[in-house]
Design an enzyme around this catalytic site. Structure first.
Site, mmCIF file in Angstrom:
data_model
loop_
_atom_site.group_PDB
_atom_site.id
_atom_site.type_symbol
_atom_site.label_atom_id
_atom_site.label_comp_id
_atom_site.label_asym_id
_atom_site.label_seq_id
_atom_site.Cartn_x
_atom_site.Cartn_y
_atom_site.Cartn_z
ATOM 1 N N ASP A 474 -2.897 49.148 25.879
ATOM 2 C CA ASP A 474 -2.977 47.727 25.538
ATOM 3 C C ASP A 474 -2.714 47.497 24.051
ATOM 4 O OD1 ASP A 474 -3.462 45.035 25.928
ATOM 5 O OD2 ASP A 474 -5.381 45.334 26.929
ATOM 6 N N ASP A 544 -2.101 38.149 31.872
ATOM 7 C CA ASP A 544 -3.525 38.132 32.221
ATOM 8 C C ASP A 544 -3.818 37.053 33.261
ATOM 9 O OD1 ASP A 544 -4.356 40.246 30.743
ATOM 10 O OD2 ASP A 544 -4.960 39.075 28.993
#
Ligand code: GLA
Length: 749
Positions: A474, A544
């Site tokens: 990430d 997301d």
């Protein structure tokens, strides 16, 4: 197919299966763009440079250079000598003079496709044209590269600079490609958005001046995408000419189309010049990242096919590219930071019962990270949460019959961390200024090798310590305060690019040491979904936002360029954590199937009805994943445009099988059915239609819902490809918003 130089015409011809690109050396000096489009196969095309018209090259027509420079279609325009359109190259000398002018020197045709040092690059059996130009006043050589592959219509471009002088040169701008052409009736197509709504397609008129997209955020970004296309105003999915560029890079970029005074169009793309300066020492070489150029005269669908096949065949290296990825369950939206090994094991146990194959432990397992405001950089397991340590948890999960995956954010540093305490100088910073926090974190100075080494060891030592199959890598903030306490004053302009090179080095080393690792890139959702990262990971977390309705637009924009098998997609819980919307579990599954597929919910807590649907969804995944991963993608209808429904189709390369996903986003009053005009089928072939997830329709039909009975009648019908494409598939209106259907077509043997 191939690359030729026609000496008499001084013309380079680059021919792919369906397209052609021609370059001519004018006046033995200027490298001019002659043609890009459908195959011409006629080396007499050089007149398209308008050599017979005024103004042409200064020595031939005794014209002033000024008229010529601002008009000529350059392959690689430079700054400061009379071309006022956007330049690709700007170099400053030690004395501070700017300006650069290139003259053709020679060429070579390589029977391969070279890689680029430290950078992601397409690969495979191909040919490459290298045109070498020189600015002899400052001693700079520029190599323009054009590569093609036998099985692709893409043209891959890159540029290298070599300092042949005795003095350092300061490169202030080096874009990777330019495309000069006549400005037909074009529109601009870009992909724009924000967090939770990445890569939404936008078409806008192409008027005079400069238009484009860019990022100075240190990554390709949520907001704009390193992709730009110009397309015929009346073009659509199936028709019209499209010229597109996509940047194989993951940092700052500039992508621009400029319509000029003489109705010409210049498209450029490359590293954004803002904040950039590279010191090129005598004898030094700088290579700018690759651009993929695509021309299609079959609309956006044709363009998508070229990108998809290129990336599947010539960019993604992972051994997982052509394999089914394990169905995973990720604990992020299930637990956020509130978990321990017992909780994870309870999820693993329940997941196993439903056929899920891997547990991914997301953020919060290290340091004292119980919130997003600490511990980045301290990659030591939090044994209060993971009792007995990581290996014990992994072994227990493995004993349940699941693989194990783990989350890292290796590029970052929290001020509240041991690492920051020990090495505050390892963060990017501007001395004397308050650092700009974002998600309570700073960015590590990856221009510094010892920092890269630390980040690498942090990840690698964890991977060495347990049986870990997957990493989610990430990157949760964009770069600011980009100053390095390590680089000297002349090299601060190199930070942004060196940072990206540091990320590439990290991932390259990871893949070398752990060749079987399945790597998924991520950046606060999909802020670094770009071809550069695909060179390292076969899949990237797309957004997301897992709300299936939002995902329709996000995945449509992403699939415009990237194959479905690269798109990270999960089934979420409801109400959705980002939008608060509640959608049927089946629809969430159908939308996630158009990607890597997995779950991101607390399987121990969702309703029994939802949980009971998981095994069926996983069966669908196993049945259709090879088709979705390898097939040709077609867009049938777009929710963005219809305001009612969305529909896409994947057809196997041999046209024997197809899967159609239809989502009725809004239930409309008072209409019966709509026609879906299918694509890509064999018109002569007969296809048997099968409806998936029939149970729900059967229940509705038993309740007397006529539309369900009518849809069920389609099941088992045989239609010709021609009928389905020209006549269409009739789909009934269903009760309720957010309903979806999966249709499978199999050619009758
Ligand atoms: C990012 C990712 C999420 C999750 C969180 C964890 O936002 O996109 O999927 O991993 O970080 O902090």
């Amino acid at each position: 197919m191939g690359i030729w130089f026609h000496k008499e015409e001084q013309l380079f011809q680059i021919i792919t299966p369906n397209t052609e690109y021609c370059i001519q050396i004018a006046d033995q000096r200027y490298v001019g763009h002659v043609y890009y489009g459908k195959r011409l196969e006629d080396p007499r095309c050089g007149y398209l440079l308008r050599t017979g018209e005024q103004p042409f090259t200064p020595s031939v027509n005794q014209r002033e250079k000024g008229m010529f420079m601002d008009n000529f279609p350059f392959e690689y325009p430079t700054y400061g000598v009379g071309d006022y359109r956007e330049s690709c190259l700007n170099v400053r000398t030690k004395k501070g003079y700017r300006g650069c002018e290139l003259a053709y020197e020679d060429y070579r045709i390589l029977e391969n496709k070279p890689g680029l040092p430290g950078l992601p690059a397409t690969f495979g059996k191909g040919q490459t044209l290298e045109i070498r130009c020189k600015d002899s006043v400052i001693g700079l050589a520029v190599i323009l590269r054009y590569s093609i592959f036998d099985d692709s219509d893409a043209i891959i471009r890159s540029v290298s600079l070599e300092n042949e002088s005795q003095q350092p040169l300061y490169v202030e701008k080096v874009l990777s490609a330019c495309l000069d052409m006549d400005a037909e009736e074009f529109e601009l197509l870009t992909l724009n958005g924000s967090w939770a709504r990445e890569r939404c397609m936008e078409r806008s008129p192409l008027s005079y001046g400069k238009h484009g997209v860019s990022s100075v955020r240190g990554e390709s970004s949520h907001q704009e995408h390193p992709f730009l296309a110009v397309m015929e105003r009346r073009g659509d999915q199936d028709r019209g000419q499209v010229y597109a560029m996509n940047f194989v890079y993951s940092g700052n970029f500039l992508a621009q189309a400029e319509k000029s005074q003489f109705n010409s169009l210049r498209m450029v793309m490359g590293i954004h010049p803002e904040g950039f300066e590279w010191v090129l020492e005598p004898g030094g070489c700088f290579t700018a990242p690759e651009i993929v150029c695509v021309y299609s005269n079959q609309g956006l669908g044709g363009m998508s096919h070229i990108f998809h096949d290129l990336y599947r065949n010539h960019l993604i290296r992972s051994p997982y590219l052509h394999t089914k990825r394990p169905v995973l369950i990720n604990n992020w939206e299930a637990t956020y930071f509130d978990f321990d090994s017992d909780k994870l094991l309870s999820i693993a146990k329940e997941a196993k019962k439903s056929g899920i194959e891997m547990l991914v432990m997301d953020d919060g397992w290290f340091g004292h990270r119980n919130h997003d405001d600490s511990s980045l950089g301290d990659w030591q397991v939090n044994e209060e949460k993971l009792k007995g340590g990581l290996k014990s948890l992994v072994d227990n999960v493995r004993a349940e019959g699941l693989l194990f995956g783990i989350w890292f954010e290796p590029e970052m540093i929290s001020p509240d961390s041991k690492l920051y305490n020990d090495h505050p100088d390892w963060a990017f910073q501007l001395p004397g200024r308050e650092g700009t926090l974002s998600r309570a974190q700073y960015v590590l100075d990856l221009s510094r090798q010892e920092v890269v080494d630390y980040a690498y060891e942090s990840v690698a030592s964890i991977l060495r310590s347990a049986d870990i199959s997957y990493v989610k890598w990430d990157m949760n903030r964009q770069l600011s305060d980009v100053g390095s306490l390590y680089l000297d004053s002349t090299r601060q302009g190199e930070c942004f690019h060196r940072y990206v090179l540091g990320v590439y080095q990290l991932q390259e080393r990871l893949l070398q040491e752990f060749p079987d690792l399945l790597l998924e890139n991520c950046s606060g959702g999909g802020a670094r979904f770009d071809p550069g990262m695909l060179y390292y990971s076969p899949q990237i977390w797309c957004s997301d936002d897992m709300d299936p309705v939002e995902r329709l637009t996000i995945q449509e924009g992403t699939a415009l360029i990237y194959p479905l098998g690269t798109i990270g997609a999960h089934v979420c819980d409801c109400p959705n954590h980002t939008t608060g919307r509640t959608t049927p579990f089946a629809t969430r599954g159908h939308v996630a199937l158009a990607g890597t597929f997995g779950y991101e919910l607390d399987i121990t807590r969702i309703s029994k009805e939802d949980r009971e649907q998981i095994p069926g969804q996983i069966q669908l995944y196993h049945k259709y994943q090879p088709l979705i991963r390898e097939g040709d993608y077609y867009r049938i209808g777009s929710w963005r445009e219809t305001n009612r429904y969305d529909c896409w189709q994947v057809v196997s390369k041999d046209q024997k099988e197809a899967l159609i996903t239809y989502v009725q986003v809004l239930a409309e009053p008072n209409y019966h059915s709509r026609k879906l005009y299918l694509k890509g089928l064999n018109p002569q072939a007969e296809y048997r239609l099968e409806i998936e997830d029939k149970d729900a329709l059967e229940k509705k039909s038993a309740q007397g819902k006529g539309y369900a009975a009518c849809l069920l009648q389609l099941d088992g019908q045989v239609y010709s490809g021609r009928l389905l494409m020209q006549g269409g598939l009739l789909v009934q209106r269903m009760d309720g918003d957010f309903q979806s259907l999966l249709f499978h077509l199999v050619q009758n043997s």
